[in-house]
Write an enzyme that holds these catalytic residues in place. Structure first.
Site, short mmCIF file in Angstrom:
data_model
loop_
_atom_site.label_atom_id
_atom_site.label_comp_id
_atom_site.label_asym_id
_atom_site.label_seq_id
_atom_site.Cartn_x
_atom_site.Cartn_y
_atom_site.Cartn_z
N TRP A 83 0.83 -1.21 0.00
CA TRP A 83 0.00 0.00 0.00
C TRP A 83 0.86 1.26 0.00
O TRP A 83 0.55 2.23 -0.69
CB TRP A 83 -0.99 -0.01 1.16
CG TRP A 83 -1.98 -1.12 1.06
CD1 TRP A 83 -2.18 -2.13 1.96
CD2 TRP A 83 -2.92 -1.38 -0.01
NE1 TRP A 83 -3.18 -2.98 1.52
CE2 TRP A 83 -3.63 -2.54 0.32
CE3 TRP A 83 -3.21 -0.72 -1.21
CZ2 TRP A 83 -4.63 -3.08 -0.51
CZ3 TRP A 83 -4.19 -1.24 -2.05
CH2 TRP A 83 -4.90 -2.41 -1.69
N ASP A 131 -1.66 6.66 6.27
CA ASP A 131 -2.75 5.78 5.87
C ASP A 131 -3.01 4.86 7.06
O ASP A 131 -2.19 4.00 7.39
CB ASP A 131 -2.30 4.97 4.64
CG ASP A 131 -3.33 3.91 4.21
OD1 ASP A 131 -4.35 3.76 4.90
OD2 ASP A 131 -3.09 3.24 3.18
N LYS A 182 -12.01 -1.60 6.49
CA LYS A 182 -11.19 -2.51 7.27
C LYS A 182 -11.70 -2.58 8.72
O LYS A 182 -12.08 -3.62 9.19
CB LYS A 182 -9.72 -2.07 7.25
CG LYS A 182 -9.15 -1.90 5.83
CD LYS A 182 -8.96 -3.24 5.11
CE LYS A 182 -8.85 -3.11 3.60
NZ LYS A 182 -7.71 -2.36 3.10
C1 LIG Z 1 -7.14 -1.92 1.84
C2 LIG Z 1 -6.12 -0.88 1.98
C3 LIG Z 1 -5.98 0.14 1.03
C4 LIG Z 1 -6.80 0.20 -0.25
O1 LIG Z 1 -8.10 0.55 0.03
P1 LIG Z 1 -9.17 0.77 -1.13
O2 LIG Z 1 -10.29 1.42 -0.37
O3 LIG Z 1 -9.51 -0.56 -1.69
O4 LIG Z 1 -8.58 1.67 -2.15
C5 LIG Z 1 -5.04 1.11 1.25
N1 LIG Z 1 -4.27 1.10 2.36
C6 LIG Z 1 -4.38 0.13 3.29
C7 LIG Z 1 -3.51 0.17 4.49
C8 LIG Z 1 -5.30 -0.88 3.13
O5 LIG Z 1 -5.40 -1.85 4.05
#
Ligand SMILES: *Cc1c(COP(=O)(O)O)cnc(C)c1O
Length: 370
Positions: free
Chosen positions: A101, A171, A195
């Site tokens: 990511w 993030d 998540k």
């Molecule tokens: C799942 C995830 C993403 C991507 O998320 P999307 O909403 O599918 O774009 C980005 N960063 C992390 C840490 C993730 O777990």
């Protein structure tokens, strides 16, 4: 009705109380005669939903007044390009690469300016968080970027990097609201809510006011990619994911009713300890992450290759484990393809009983297969 224990990395388990409430309100939300899905985003009931969600989130995270809260769409992945487009003023930023990511985010930065890799743990399949106490950060960088919890690899920054005064952007998709956070340490926090917080389709961004593009800077940023657009319109420039925001709001209330972030942190620590303690004492299974970097949310593990030395036999045992676990109501335990083996995501809404059931199943599997 039979609910399973869902260890999916995302979209993931939600609190049963929240789902029941949403079900009860499905046909008639608070006497409106309609569901939240059917409601105008300009209506009074929806305005109350989004206002309350923001207020509860501010409460939970103790968000200072000089931070804006946004409910966005496009997934965490769209933020990867919005971040450099909005914040790269000197056209240079530092990225710490701790997994796919972070890597994907860093790739987008190159569309806008210079991306400097400050540190990386790719040398060991991202199984640890690199030492970030003295990174080659320079004054001409606009921000330092991290992926705070690495969903795929099961690592977490337990100490934030020393950014030498440069704004930190994180993030937090897979650790958002899993523990108390000092928001003032960040320029921006964002998370795809699927998540740990809600259904897919909402991204929550918390942005320090002074980083938002000015009127002048906005002339060069497309409307829907400019944070200022949603800041100026309280996340209602266009139709938001109304239903997703409504469920997030319910999860915020569930967290508040369950001891807030201190309360959930304690539960998360207890749950993770049950699983990690088992892994540390198991002969058949072994965790893939360095102890000091372990995540409380995502726990990858494999059949120990030192014990089952034949790679084919190891892979077969792992496949058998996942299949049998599924039959036992423990689902979505297959690891990410880049790590292999298994991964248990044990987010806020995973009850302790679910982790206990998983460990009991692992013990039994070990006895039968060793
Ligand atoms: C799942 C995830 C993403 C991507 O998320 P999307 O909403 O599918 O774009 C980005 N960063 C992390 C840490 C993730 O777990």
């Amino acid at each position: 009705m039979s609910r399973v224990y869902n260890f999916s990395a995302g979209p993931a388990v939600l609190p049963e109380e929240v789902l029941k409430e949403a079900a009860a309100e499905m046909l008639d939300y608070k006497g409106t005669g309609m569901s939240v899905m059917e409601m105008s985003h300009r209506s009074k009931p929806f305005q109350a939903i989004i206002d309350e969600a923001e207020a509860d989130l501010r409460d939970l995270l103790n968000i200072p007044a000089n931070y804006k809260v946004l409910f966005l769409q496009g997934g965490a992945s769209l933020e990867f390009i919005k971040i450099p487009m909005n914040f790269m003023r000197k056209k240079k930023a530092g990225y710490i690469i701790t997994g796919q990511w972070a890597k994907k985010a860093s790739k987008e930065a190159k569309f806008v300016g210079e991306m400097v890799t400050l540190a990386s743990s790719e040398d060991k399949t991202f199984s640890y968080i690199p030492d970030c106490s003295d990174l080659p950060i320079t004054d001409d960088m606009d921000y330092v970027y991290i992926c705070e919890n690495n969903t795929i690899y099961g690592t977490k920054f337990h100490t934030l990097p020393n950014t030498k005064g440069i704004p930190l952007i994180a993030d937090q998709s897979s650790c958002f609201l899993s523990e108390p956070v000092d928001v003032t340490k960040y320029g921006m926090i964002y998370a795809g809510v699927q998540k740990n917080v809600g259904p897919a389709g909402v991204v929550i961004a918390i942005i320090r006011e002074d980083l938002i593009p000015t009127e002048e800077e906005s002339k060069k940023i497309p409307t829907m990619l400019n944070y200022k657009t949603q800041v100026d319109n309280n996340s209602l420039f266009n139709t938001p994911n109304c239903y997703g925001i409504y469920i997030c709001g319910k999860v915020f209330k569930w967290l508040k009713a369950n001891g807030g972030l201190e309360g959930i942190q304690k539960k998360n620590q207890e749950k993770a300890a049950i699983l990690y303690d088992f892994l540390d004492n198991s002969k058949l299974f072994v965790g893939t992450v360095e102890k000091a970097s372990r995540s409380l949310m995502n726990v990858p593990f494999i059949v120990n290759p030192a014990v089952v030395t034949d790679p084919e036999k190891k892979a077969a045992l792992e496949a058998d484990f996942v299949a049998q676990a599924t039959k036992a109501g423990l689902v979505n335990l297959k690891g990410h393809r880049s790590v292999g083996g298994m991964r248990a995501s044990i987010y806020n809404a995973m009850p302790k009983a679910g982790v206990e059931a998983l460990v009991a199943f692992m013990k039994k599997f070990e006895e039968e297969n060793l």
